[in-house]
Structure formats: structure tokens, C-alpha cells
Design a protein around this motif. Structure first.
Motif, short mmCIF file in Angstrom:
data_model
loop_
_atom_site.label_atom_id
_atom_site.label_comp_id
_atom_site.label_asym_id
_atom_site.label_seq_id
_atom_site.Cartn_x
_atom_site.Cartn_y
_atom_site.Cartn_z
N TYR A 1 41.01 15.37 -23.65
CA TYR A 1 39.57 15.32 -23.38
C TYR A 1 39.20 13.89 -22.99
CZ TYR A 1 34.65 16.68 -24.23
OH TYR A 1 33.30 16.98 -24.11
N PRO A 2 39.74 13.41 -21.86
CA PRO A 2 39.50 12.02 -21.46
C PRO A 2 38.02 11.75 -21.23
CG PRO A 2 41.26 13.03 -20.16
CD PRO A 2 40.58 14.13 -20.90
N GLU A 3 37.55 10.69 -21.82
CA GLU A 3 36.11 10.40 -21.75
C GLU A 3 35.64 10.23 -20.31
OE1 GLU A 3 32.83 7.62 -24.07
OE2 GLU A 3 34.98 7.38 -24.47
N ALA A 4 36.43 9.60 -19.48
CA ALA A 4 36.03 9.35 -18.09
C ALA A 4 35.94 10.63 -17.27
CB ALA A 4 37.00 8.38 -17.44
N LEU A 5 36.57 11.70 -17.72
CA LEU A 5 36.60 12.95 -16.96
C LEU A 5 35.71 14.05 -17.55
CD1 LEU A 5 40.45 13.22 -16.26
CD2 LEU A 5 38.68 12.26 -14.76
N ARG A 6 35.03 13.76 -18.62
CA ARG A 6 34.34 14.83 -19.34
C ARG A 6 33.24 15.52 -18.54
NH1 ARG A 6 34.04 12.20 -25.50
NH2 ARG A 6 36.33 12.02 -25.71
N GLU A 7 32.48 14.77 -17.78
CA GLU A 7 31.41 15.40 -17.00
C GLU A 7 32.00 16.39 -16.00
OE1 GLU A 7 27.62 14.19 -14.10
OE2 GLU A 7 28.79 12.62 -15.11
N GLU A 8 33.03 15.99 -15.29
CA GLU A 8 33.67 16.89 -14.34
C GLU A 8 34.33 18.07 -15.06
OE1 GLU A 8 37.02 16.84 -10.72
OE2 GLU A 8 36.67 15.04 -11.94
N MET A 9 34.97 17.79 -16.18
CA MET A 9 35.61 18.86 -16.95
C MET A 9 34.62 19.93 -17.36
SD MET A 9 38.26 16.80 -19.45
CE MET A 9 38.56 18.28 -20.42
N HIS A 10 33.46 19.51 -17.86
CA HIS A 10 32.48 20.50 -18.33
C HIS A 10 31.91 21.31 -17.17
CE1 HIS A 10 32.20 19.95 -22.65
NE2 HIS A 10 32.46 18.67 -22.45
N GLU A 11 31.75 20.70 -16.03
CA GLU A 11 31.30 21.45 -14.86
C GLU A 11 32.32 22.52 -14.49
OE1 GLU A 11 30.03 20.74 -10.16
OE2 GLU A 11 30.52 19.04 -11.46
N VAL A 12 33.60 22.16 -14.48
CA VAL A 12 34.65 23.11 -14.15
C VAL A 12 34.76 24.18 -15.23
CG1 VAL A 12 37.15 23.37 -13.85
CG2 VAL A 12 35.95 21.48 -12.75
N MET A 13 34.76 23.77 -16.48
CA MET A 13 34.93 24.72 -17.58
C MET A 13 33.78 25.70 -17.69
SD MET A 13 36.83 22.51 -20.63
CE MET A 13 35.45 21.41 -20.93
N GLU A 14 32.59 25.27 -17.38
CA GLU A 14 31.44 26.17 -17.44
C GLU A 14 31.58 27.29 -16.42
OE1 GLU A 14 28.06 28.29 -18.02
OE2 GLU A 14 29.01 26.82 -19.37
N GLY A 15 31.98 26.95 -15.20
CA GLY A 15 32.18 27.99 -14.19
C GLY A 15 33.31 28.93 -14.56
N VAL A 16 34.40 28.38 -15.09
CA VAL A 16 35.53 29.20 -15.50
C VAL A 16 35.13 30.13 -16.64
CG1 VAL A 16 37.81 29.13 -16.60
CG2 VAL A 16 37.31 27.61 -14.68
N TYR A 17 34.39 29.60 -17.60
CA TYR A 17 33.95 30.44 -18.72
C TYR A 17 33.04 31.56 -18.26
CZ TYR A 17 31.52 32.10 -22.84
OH TYR A 17 30.98 32.90 -23.81
N ARG A 18 32.02 31.22 -17.52
CA ARG A 18 31.00 32.20 -17.11
C ARG A 18 31.59 33.32 -16.26
NH1 ARG A 18 28.12 28.93 -14.43
NH2 ARG A 18 29.06 29.45 -12.41
N ASP A 19 32.36 32.95 -15.26
CA ASP A 19 32.81 33.93 -14.27
C ASP A 19 34.16 34.55 -14.58
OD1 ASP A 19 30.53 33.36 -12.81
OD2 ASP A 19 31.53 31.89 -11.52
N LEU A 20 35.02 33.82 -15.32
CA LEU A 20 36.38 34.31 -15.50
C LEU A 20 36.71 34.59 -16.96
CD1 LEU A 20 39.01 35.00 -14.07
CD2 LEU A 20 39.71 32.61 -14.31
N ASN A 21 36.69 33.58 -17.83
CA ASN A 21 37.01 33.82 -19.24
C ASN A 21 36.17 34.96 -19.81
OD1 ASN A 21 37.07 30.23 -19.88
ND2 ASN A 21 38.77 31.54 -19.26
N ASN A 22 34.87 34.87 -19.59
CA ASN A 22 33.95 35.90 -20.08
C ASN A 22 33.73 37.00 -19.05
OD1 ASN A 22 32.35 36.62 -22.39
ND2 ASN A 22 30.52 36.25 -21.16
N GLY A 23 33.95 36.68 -17.77
CA GLY A 23 33.72 37.65 -16.70
C GLY A 23 34.61 38.86 -16.80
N VAL A 24 35.89 38.67 -17.21
CA VAL A 24 36.78 39.82 -17.33
C VAL A 24 36.28 40.78 -18.40
CG1 VAL A 24 38.83 38.69 -16.40
CG2 VAL A 24 38.34 38.53 -18.86
#
Length: 343
Positions: free
Chosen positions: A161-184
Motif C-alpha cells: 500500500y505505497p503511500e505515493a500510489l494510494r490515490e491511483e490505487m483507490h481509483e482503480v480498486m473502486e472501479g474493480v470492486y463496483r463492476d467486477l468484484n461485486n458485479g459478478v
């Protein structure tokens, strides 16, 4: 109503006549270095309870392995099949968890809040001395393992969970969660055609975007494995085995997308990922427990799993799996996935 949430994968899911909606984790206390919520990080005090069938629990299992927390945070693995009393410890001698001394996970929930009306979900962290549930917040749990537990990480543990990448990580993870992790799940538990088609569309739109993103980069964010990769992997590794058929996400299989299939194999063959995967538990749980989706309870014989260990060639894209760190050591004795449950 059954204690495990109508027999669904992690107890945070409900399906029936109403549209599928995942409930929030009810017990969201955090285990932190400063103990601000009353639960300080302490080696040997807590026990992580997982089902190897559950994608949310598998995130915690992978994080624990990569960070080398096996000696600090003990592991309990439940039977992949629940009954009306929740996740059960029937894999252990005498049907009782040897550390917590309980037969059903709901006992730890009841010790925390008697007659709690919600689902009994995994992953769950239990305070061993009191036998009380601490948290079932699967979203925050792994972030805290990566940060708050850093004083107990193994030498060479990666920064997930690198601090410098967290903003980008959360943007990516939110889309993955909404549409894929939970989407299935939204597709699989849909009760109407339009609801199903909307979820189905989200799943494959997101898979397409991820395939484009990963075509020329080895990992989702940055040059090394992060929490974002863990969250995507646990859905991808279940896709062909259960989501394609059982949840009707059947536009194409994972193996038919060259980029995502190679990416998933790359992670699967990375120590800490594939050695936590139990395809037997995954298939038996989904097909036998979700009787509303699969009333016969028949577990398919396929798919062929042997290709998970075939060459992926993703190393040609560069990147360093563990960053400045090193791979985790061997799986601790007693935590190995049984022979025959993975390729």
C-alpha cells in the motif's frame, strides 16, 4: 433466515426476490499500532478466520502470506459448506477450532454482540483471550495488515500500500470492486432480466478496461504487486471455475482474454498467491451452498486447471513482483492447501 446470510459466500450478501445488495460490515473496529479502537497490534493475540472459498477472505490470506504475518496472526480455515449456524470448523479435529475452542464462527459474533441479527461473514478477526469478534471489515482489514501491522512484518516484506500510489490505487480498486468484484454477484443473484443484463455489462466492460490497462504493464498500479492486484486476482482466479457458468457471466472465459489470463497466471505462480487457492473449496461452496442459483447442488467437473501453471511470459514487461523486498517463505506446516485441490 440462516445465520450465514441465506447461504451466500461471505454473509454480507443477500439474495431472493429483492435486487442484490451487499451490506456493509457491521463490526468495523480496527486493530492499530496505537490501539485507538481498543485493539492494539499484538503478536499472537488475534486469530484470522477465513474460508478459502470466499474471495474477500482470500484477500486477507494472501496479504498475510506476502507480509509474513503467519507467526503473529494465526489462521483458522472453515469448512467450505455452511449450515444454518454459520461457518463451521468441521475441518479441525472434533469439529472445533483448536485455538478458539468454538464449533461455529457465530459463537465469536455472539460473544461480541449477543443475538446480532446480521450475517456471519469471513474474513473475521477474533480476539483469542476473550473469544470476541474484533472486525469483519474486509475492505479495511488488509489495508491495516499492510500498514498498522508493519512492526511485525517479515524482513523483506513488500509494500502493498505505497503511500505515493494510494490515490491511483483507490481509483482503480473502486472501479474493480463496483463492476467486477461485486458485479459478478449482482449478475449471479439478479432476480430480473434487466438487473442481470446491467450487471453483466458492467463485468465485461470492466474486464475490457483492465485488459487494455494491463496490456503493456505487469501490475495494476506501479511496478510491483500492490493491494490492487490482490483484489483483482481473487475474482479472476474464480472466474472460469464459478462465475462464468454459475453466475452467468458467460460472454467469454478468462482463458479467452490473452492479457488477463497471462496476468492471472503470473500472480498465481507468485509465492503467496496460488499457494492460498483451493479450487475444491471454491467450487463446492458456490455450487452446493447457493441452492437458489443451483438447486441440484451438482458441482461441475471442469474446468481443466492444469494451465494455471503454464508459462505466462509477463516478466518481459519488467516490474519487480516484491519491489525492494523478497518472496515469502514456504507455506507454514498445517496451512498447506490439500493435494488435489490445486494444479
Amino acid at each position: 433466515m440462516s445465520r450465514e446470510g441465506d447461504g451466500t459466500t461471505d454473509g454480507n450478501e443477500k439474495y431472493g426476490r429483492k435486487p442484490f445488495k451487499r451490506s456493509k460490515s457491521h463490526f468495523a473496529d480496527r486493530i492499530t499500532a496505537d490501539g485507538a479502537d481498543g485493539w492494539p497490534v499484538e503478536a499472537g493475540r488475534y486469530r484470522l478466520v477465513i474460508s478459502r472459498a470466499c474471495p474477500w477472505a482470500s484477500r486477507a490470506a494472501i496479504s498475510r502470506r506476502l507480509l509474513g504475518l503467519e507467526d503473529a496472526l494465526s489462521l483458522a480455515v472453515t469448512d467450505p459448506l455452511q449450515d444454518a449456524r454459520s461457518w463451521r470448523f468441521t475441518l479441525d479435529p472434533g469439529g472445533k477450532d483448536p485455538v478458539l475452542g468454538i464449533r461455529y464462527l457465530h459463537e465469536a459474533y455472539d460473544a461480541r454482540e449477543k443475538d446480532y441479527p446480521g450475517g456471519v461473514s469471513v474474513p473475521a478477526v477474533v480476539d483469542v483471550p476473550s473469544g470476541r469478534l474484533v472486525t469483519n471489515d474486509f475492505q479495511q482489514m488488509t489495508l491495516d495488515l499492510a500498514t498498522e501491522w508493519s512492526g511485525l512484518h517479515r524482513p523483506g516484506a513488500p509494500d502493498l500500500y505505497p503511500e505515493a500510489l494510494r490515490e491511483e490505487m483507490h481509483e482503480v480498486m473502486e472501479g474493480v470492486y463496483r463492476d467486477l468484484n461485486n458485479g459478478v454477484y449482482r449478475a449471479g443473484f439478479a432476480t430480473g432480466q434487466k438487473e442481470y443484463e446491467a450487471a453483466y455489462s458492467d463485468v465485461f466492460r470492466r474486464l475490457g478496461l483492465l485488459s487494455e490497462r494491463l496490456a503493456d504493464r505487469r501490475y495494476l498500479v506501479g511496478e510491483s504487486i500492490t493491494e490492487a492486484d490482490i483484489r483483482l486476482f481473487t475474482t479472476l482466479v474464480r472466474f472460469d471455475a464459478v462465475y462464468h457458468g454459475h453466475f452467468k457471466c458467460n460472454r467469454h472465459k478468462l482463458v479467452e482474454d490473452p492479457v488477463l489470463w497471462a496476468y492471472a497466471r503470473d500472480l498465481y505462480q507468485t509465492p503467496g498467491f496460488g499457494d492460498t487457492v483451493d479450487f475444491d473449496h471454491i467450487k463446492r461452496h458456490y455450487y452446493e451452498v447457493h441452492t437458489g442459483v443451483n438447486p441440484t447442488g451438482i458441482v461441475p467437473c471442469g474446468p481443466d486447471l492444469s494451465a494455471w501453471t503454464s508459462p505466462h511470459h509477463r516478466e518481459q514487461l519488467g516490474g519487480r513482483p516484491f519491489g525492494d523486498g523478497t518472496p515469502p517463505g514456504p507455506v507454514p506446516a498445517g496451512e498447506e492447501v490439500p493435494a488435489g485441490h490445486r494444479p
